[in-house]
Design a protein around this motif. Structure first.
Motif, PDB file in Angstrom:
ATOM      1  N   GLY A   1       0.784  -1.223   0.000  1.00 40.99           N
ATOM      2  CA  GLY A   1       0.000   0.000   0.000  1.00 40.99           C
ATOM      3  C   GLY A   1       0.815   1.272   0.000  1.00 40.99           C
ATOM      4  N   PRO A   2       0.397   2.289   0.771  1.00 40.02           N
ATOM      5  CA  PRO A   2       1.080   3.586   0.789  1.00 40.02           C
ATOM      6  C   PRO A   2       2.539   3.505   1.215  1.00 40.02           C
ATOM      7  N   ALA A   3       2.908   2.460   1.948  1.00 41.26           N
ATOM      8  CA  ALA A   3       4.302   2.342   2.404  1.00 41.26           C
ATOM      9  C   ALA A   3       5.276   2.209   1.243  1.00 41.26           C
ATOM     10  N   VAL A   4       4.844   1.618   0.138  1.00 40.85           N
ATOM     11  CA  VAL A   4       5.760   1.349  -0.977  1.00 40.85           C
ATOM     12  C   VAL A   4       6.345   2.644  -1.545  1.00 40.85           C
ATOM     13  N   PRO A   5       5.530   3.615  -1.968  1.00 44.82           N
ATOM     14  CA  PRO A   5       6.130   4.849  -2.495  1.00 44.82           C
ATOM     15  C   PRO A   5       6.869   5.667  -1.448  1.00 44.82           C
ATOM     16  N   ILE A   6       6.437   5.599  -0.189  1.00 47.06           N
ATOM     17  CA  ILE A   6       7.123   6.363   0.858  1.00 47.06           C
ATOM     18  C   ILE A   6       8.545   5.843   1.056  1.00 47.06           C
ATOM     19  N   PHE A   7       8.699   4.531   1.157  1.00 39.95           N
ATOM     20  CA  PHE A   7      10.039   3.954   1.310  1.00 39.95           C
ATOM     21  C   PHE A   7      10.886   4.192   0.066  1.00 39.95           C
ATOM     22  N   SER A   8      10.293   4.022  -1.093  1.00 43.66           N
ATOM     23  CA  SER A   8      11.046   4.171  -2.340  1.00 43.66           C
ATOM     24  C   SER A   8      11.536   5.596  -2.523  1.00 43.66           C
ATOM     25  N   LYS A   9      10.716   6.570  -2.165  1.00 37.52           N
ATOM     26  CA  LYS A   9      11.105   7.970  -2.330  1.00 37.52           C
ATOM     27  C   LYS A   9      12.286   8.324  -1.427  1.00 37.52           C
ATOM     28  N   LEU A  10      12.300   7.771  -0.220  1.00 38.54           N
ATOM     29  CA  LEU A  10      13.359   8.117   0.731  1.00 38.54           C
ATOM     30  C   LEU A  10      14.605   7.261   0.558  1.00 38.54           C
ATOM     31  N   LEU A  11      14.421   5.979   0.224  1.00 38.11           N
ATOM     32  CA  LEU A  11      15.540   5.038   0.231  1.00 38.11           C
ATOM     33  C   LEU A  11      15.958   4.554  -1.155  1.00 38.11           C
ATOM     34  N   GLY A  12      15.205   4.940  -2.182  1.00 34.39           N
ATOM     35  CA  GLY A  12      15.527   4.460  -3.519  1.00 34.39           C
ATOM     36  C   GLY A  12      14.862   3.124  -3.804  1.00 34.39           C
ATOM     37  N   GLU A  13      15.319   2.461  -4.836  1.00 33.18           N
ATOM     38  CA  GLU A  13      14.702   1.196  -5.246  1.00 33.18           C
ATOM     39  C   GLU A  13      14.861   0.136  -4.160  1.00 33.18           C
ATOM     40  N   ILE A  14      13.762  -0.517  -3.843  1.00 37.55           N
ATOM     41  CA  ILE A  14      13.736  -1.506  -2.774  1.00 37.55           C
ATOM     42  C   ILE A  14      13.168  -2.812  -3.310  1.00 37.55           C
ATOM     43  N   LYS A  15      13.805  -3.914  -2.937  1.00 35.85           N
ATOM     44  CA  LYS A  15      13.258  -5.224  -3.268  1.00 35.85           C
ATOM     45  C   LYS A  15      12.267  -5.607  -2.177  1.00 35.85           C
ATOM     46  N   ILE A  16      11.036  -5.809  -2.564  1.00 35.62           N
ATOM     47  CA  ILE A  16       9.984  -6.133  -1.605  1.00 35.62           C
ATOM     48  C   ILE A  16       9.777  -7.643  -1.554  1.00 35.62           C
TER      49      ILE A  16
END
Length: 292
Positions: A32-47
């Motif tokens: 959900g909303p956590a995905v873009p929040i983490f990506s914006k701050l930390l860059g590309e993330i493997k979920i």
């Protein structure tokens, strides 16, 4: 390895900043909303899925959500697998409800809170030995941001009002099967705000309504139709702290964003209508419109 589990925006802001400020080995279970929040701050993330993380995790660190059960499932998974699990509460309301799963209370090994008010509240609800007071990494980041703001960022195009929208009715419906469980809805709060502008001495201004991450597109288009004589825009396309920085007045009900605005030394107003619940935010800087 620390596994971060997050869905809702409030917890995601805290946990993503925690990761940024605390170097370690992390893996991420995000929805959900956590995905873009983490990506914006930390860059590309493997979920990863929760199941993928069990064998190489020594700590689960979760948020709390009303939109999703993923954090509660993480607590259950950790308990079953004898892995330590910690949940960081990002607000000051509905503490016990955050840990109910299928009518059962599911508590982590530790509950972290980010300020003294939350600490005292949590200690009155949960076992004392599991409640821990920590610094709030999101607030620490914001304090640094606002402290370093250069003069002149606020707009010179008039008085700017930012309204922080909250998905009150959906939250109440999902949690209590009654969208008016707290005595009001987001629509009631917005209408109450417009009916009482004179109490805030607002003769004119520019109005920005920021939808909640869980709101459907177009949910607040009715505001444009009902109040055509006001200069209104509906936007959440820029970061919250940038919208706050450009605002002279920040209005909402009891969103964490009101606390963020108070950190930025903005005038902050809660517009919970008179028939609504008691304001759950502890900060004394917040003005209650119904008390004016």
């Amino acid at each position: 390895m620390i596994t971060i589990v997050s869905h809702d925006a409030g917890g995601a802001e805290i946990l993503s900043n925690y990761v940024l400020q605390n170097k370690d080995d992390y893996q991420f279970v995000l929805e959900g909303p956590a995905v873009p929040i983490f990506s914006k701050l930390l860059g590309e993330i493997k979920i990863k899925t929760l199941e993928d993380t069990i064998r190489n995790t020594n700590l689960y660190l979760t948020g709390t959500s009303w939109q999703s059960e993923i954090e509660k499932l993480a607590i259950l998974t950790a308990k079953k697998s004898h892995i330590k699990v910690v949940s960081f509460i990002d607000h000051w309301v509905n503490y016990k409800e955050r840990f109910f799963f299928k009518d059962q209370l599911v508590l982590p090994d530790e509950i972290w809170v980010g300020d003294e008010d939350a600490y005292q509240l949590a200690k009155s609800i949960f076992p004392l030995d599991i409640v821990k007071l920590k610094s709030n990494p999101y607030f620490e980041s914001l304090k640094s941001y606002f402290k370093n703001l250069k003069p002149g960022i606020p707009s010179s195009e008039g008085f700017n009002i930012l309204f922080i929208c909250e998905n009150i009715s959906d939250h109440a419906k999902k949690s209590f099967n009654d969208e008016r469980y707290w005595g009001y809805t987001e629509t009631d709060a917005i209408e109450y705000f417009f009916k009482n502008l004179e109490k805030l001495n607002i003769a004119s201004g520019n109005y920005t309504f920021r939808p909640h991450p869980s709101d459907e597109n177009g949910k607040y288009d009715w505001i444009l139709d009902k109040y055509p004589n006001y200069p209104i825009q509906i936007s959440n396309q820029v970061p919250l702290f940038e919208q706050i920085a450009k605002s002279d007045l920040v209005v909402g009900c009891e969103s964490m964003a009101l606390i963020v605005a108070s950190l930025a030394n903005k005038k902050v107003v809660s517009c919970i209508p008179p028939e609504g619940k008691t304001l759950g935010l502890p900060q004394s800087k917040i003005i209650e419109l119904r008390s004016l």
